[in-house]
Design an enzyme around this catalytic site. Structure first.
Site, short mmCIF file in Angstrom:
data_model
loop_
_atom_site.label_atom_id
_atom_site.label_comp_id
_atom_site.label_asym_id
_atom_site.label_seq_id
_atom_site.Cartn_x
_atom_site.Cartn_y
_atom_site.Cartn_z
N CYS A 48 -49.73 -67.05 -52.63
CA CYS A 48 -49.78 -66.76 -51.20
C CYS A 48 -49.59 -65.29 -50.88
O CYS A 48 -49.93 -64.83 -49.80
CB CYS A 48 -48.73 -67.58 -50.46
N GLU A 115 -37.23 -66.13 -56.56
CA GLU A 115 -37.82 -67.40 -56.16
C GLU A 115 -38.29 -68.19 -57.39
O GLU A 115 -38.68 -67.63 -58.40
CB GLU A 115 -39.00 -67.18 -55.21
N GLU A 117 -40.76 -70.68 -57.33
CA GLU A 117 -42.13 -71.18 -57.25
C GLU A 117 -43.11 -70.38 -58.10
O GLU A 117 -44.05 -70.92 -58.68
CB GLU A 117 -42.60 -71.18 -55.79
N GLN A 121 -46.42 -71.17 -60.76
CA GLN A 121 -47.77 -70.66 -60.51
C GLN A 121 -48.30 -69.90 -61.72
O GLN A 121 -49.50 -69.95 -62.01
CB GLN A 121 -47.74 -69.76 -59.26
N THR A 192 -52.21 -79.75 -48.68
CA THR A 192 -51.76 -80.69 -49.72
C THR A 192 -51.61 -80.01 -51.07
O THR A 192 -51.59 -80.69 -52.10
CB THR A 192 -52.77 -81.86 -49.85
N ALA A 194 -49.70 -76.81 -53.67
CA ALA A 194 -48.38 -76.61 -54.25
C ALA A 194 -47.33 -76.27 -53.20
O ALA A 194 -46.21 -76.79 -53.22
CB ALA A 194 -48.45 -75.51 -55.31
#
Length: 467
Positions: A48, A115, A117, A121, A192, A194
């Site tokens: 993102c 973070e 996440e 990724q 919908t 990650a």
């Protein structure tokens, strides 16, 4: 072999540019491996707030041509001109590229430091490259080591120990804007992927009362079946918007929720918090002009992210630096592998020629077999010291001396060594494709077995029955 990375992230480039670069991200790796570029492999990391391409070039001399090839491919897929793409992407090579990826995977370069996440990724970027056959052995080792380093940082420091992520910080901001308990809130999640999955998990941890999910592509029902929430359709979305207290954008699709959409839903002047986590914005900027709507963007999250403890950051950086040093040492040692294989290939040919002479003179006798055994053992012993010394020189960054020595002593040219390296890469690529094909067949077999298990008995046996 040399690593090359082209990087555009939130810290250097505005998110709109990052989003435009990311158009067609999944096709870049295969596009630059069309046989006309000096690139052996490529992996794309698109999140993102960052867009990064990691490539393996044949040599330092090929870096500029490899960079130009990647820029040209991104420009074609994104619709941007090459100058704009080139200006937006910072270039890192060799150890700098390794260090950057390790820091990214450990969360040290994120909008929310530490973070969790981003580590997932990084893993998914490698998996996708392997599935498409664009990841070479060195790139696989690079990304796998980055993932291991991220785990070491997570387990050995307090960095990220509070479970902070872009989503969690965004939800904290929403709580500051609307003091009601999450149990009393009605939430609509767009997307919908990650981030939508991470959002659902955190909303459930905070005991959100009513969660609905909408997907432009129609995947809401399948997503809700595994993640929870109520799936929405185009027909039921306006009613959900009218009742929503919080809307969260995680899709980055072509359609945007506008101020007009909110007005047409019939929600009136009820307060609304709109959290836009999509790189290409799920919510139109017109929402920011509404007095009853508070908009939280990725930039808001970056500015609000709390600072981590200095001691934890220092320890995390130390772990990353050590991992980079160890990986770089291993890489330098491996740089002599092609030369060593070329030497062994050369001596093997000489050995086989001499063994054939022994066989021709003495036949298949016990004496001939003893001579062959002794010659092979002697050759292994003779090659041991040059092999060890070649790896030591390579570890010191003196691979060129190994190549020069082989040329001077054994007449083994750089072209022969390069051809040996090419053949080794081809064999590894064949093994990787074979493993991927086997895994795909296994997945299909497992899926077929699951479908059969889900079928009623009559459906399974009906084709075999006679009238």
């Amino acid at each position: 072999m040399v690593f090359l990375s082209l990087v555009a992230s939130h810290s250097d480039v505005d998110l709109e540019t990052v989003a435009r670069l990311s158009a067609g991200a999944s096709e870049v790796a295969t596009g630059v491996l069309d046989g006309t570029t000096p690139i052996n492999g490529a992996v794309v990391l698109a999140t993102c707030n960052r867009y990064e391409v990691y490539a393996e070039a044949a040599s330092e001399d090929d870096v500029e041509a490899a960079r130009s090839a990647v820029i040209a491919e991104i420009a074609e897929l994104s619709g941007l001109d090459e100058h704009t793409v080139s200006s937006a992407l910072a270039t890192k090579t060799g150890r700098d590229a390794v260090s950057h990826l390790f820091a990214v995977g450990a969360g040290l370069d994120s909008a929310v430091i530490g973070e969790r996440e981003i580590a997932g990724q990084v893993r998914r970027a490698l998996i996708e490259a392997q599935q498409h056959g664009t990841a070479t052995g060195p790139l696989v080792r690079l990304f796998q080591t980055a993932s291991r380093t991220a785990k070491d940082v997570g387990s050995s420091t307090g960095l990220g120990g509070r479970g902070l992520s872009i989503v969690s910080v965004a939800l904290d901001l929403a709580e500051d804007l609307a003091d009601d308990d999450w149990a009393d809130k009605s939430v609509v999640v767009f997307g919908t992927g990650a981030y939508a999955g991470a959002t659902m998990s955190l909303l459930q941890q905070r005991h959100a009362g009513r969660i609905a999910v909408y997907s432009h592509s129609g995947r809401a029902q399948a997503f809700a079946a595994t993640r929870g929430g109520t799936p929405l359709t185009d027909e039921t979305l306006p009613e959900a918007l009218a009742a929503a207290d919080v809307i969260i954008g995680c899709s980055g699709g072509d359609q945007r929720i506008t101020a007009e959409d909110l007005a047409e839903s019939g929600r009136g002047e009820r307060p609304l918090v709109a959290i836009d986590l999509a790189l290409t914005r799920d919510f139109d900027p017109s929402l920011e002009d509404l007095g009853n709507v508070d908009v939280i963007t990725l930039e808001s999250v970056r500015m609000a992210a709390p600072a981590e403890q200095a001691a934890a950051l220092d320890e995390a950086r130390r772990i990353v630096a050590k991992a980079v040093e160890e990986f770089d040492l291993e890489l330098r040692e491996r740089s002599a592998d092609a030369a060593i294989v070329a030497l062994r290939k050369h001596t093997h040919q000489v050995l086989e020629t001499e063994i054939e002479r022994v066989r021709a003179q003495h036949g298949c006798t016990a004496a001939a077999e003893e001579v062959e055994f002794a010659m092979r053992r002697m050759m292994r012993q003779l090659l041991h010291v040059p092999t060890v010394r070649a790896r030591e020189l390579a570890a010191e960054g003196r691979s060129d001396e190994v190549v020069n020595a082989l040329g001077a002593l054994f007449d083994i040219s750089e072209e022969q060594i390069a051809e040996t390296a090419k053949q080794r890469r081809a064999k590894k690529a064949d093994r990787t494709r074979g493993a991927a094909a086997a895994a795909e067949l296994l997945d299909e077999s497992t899926a077929a077995a699951a479908r059969r298990a889900a079928m009623p008995d009559d459906a399974i046996h009906a084709p075999h029955r006679t009238a």
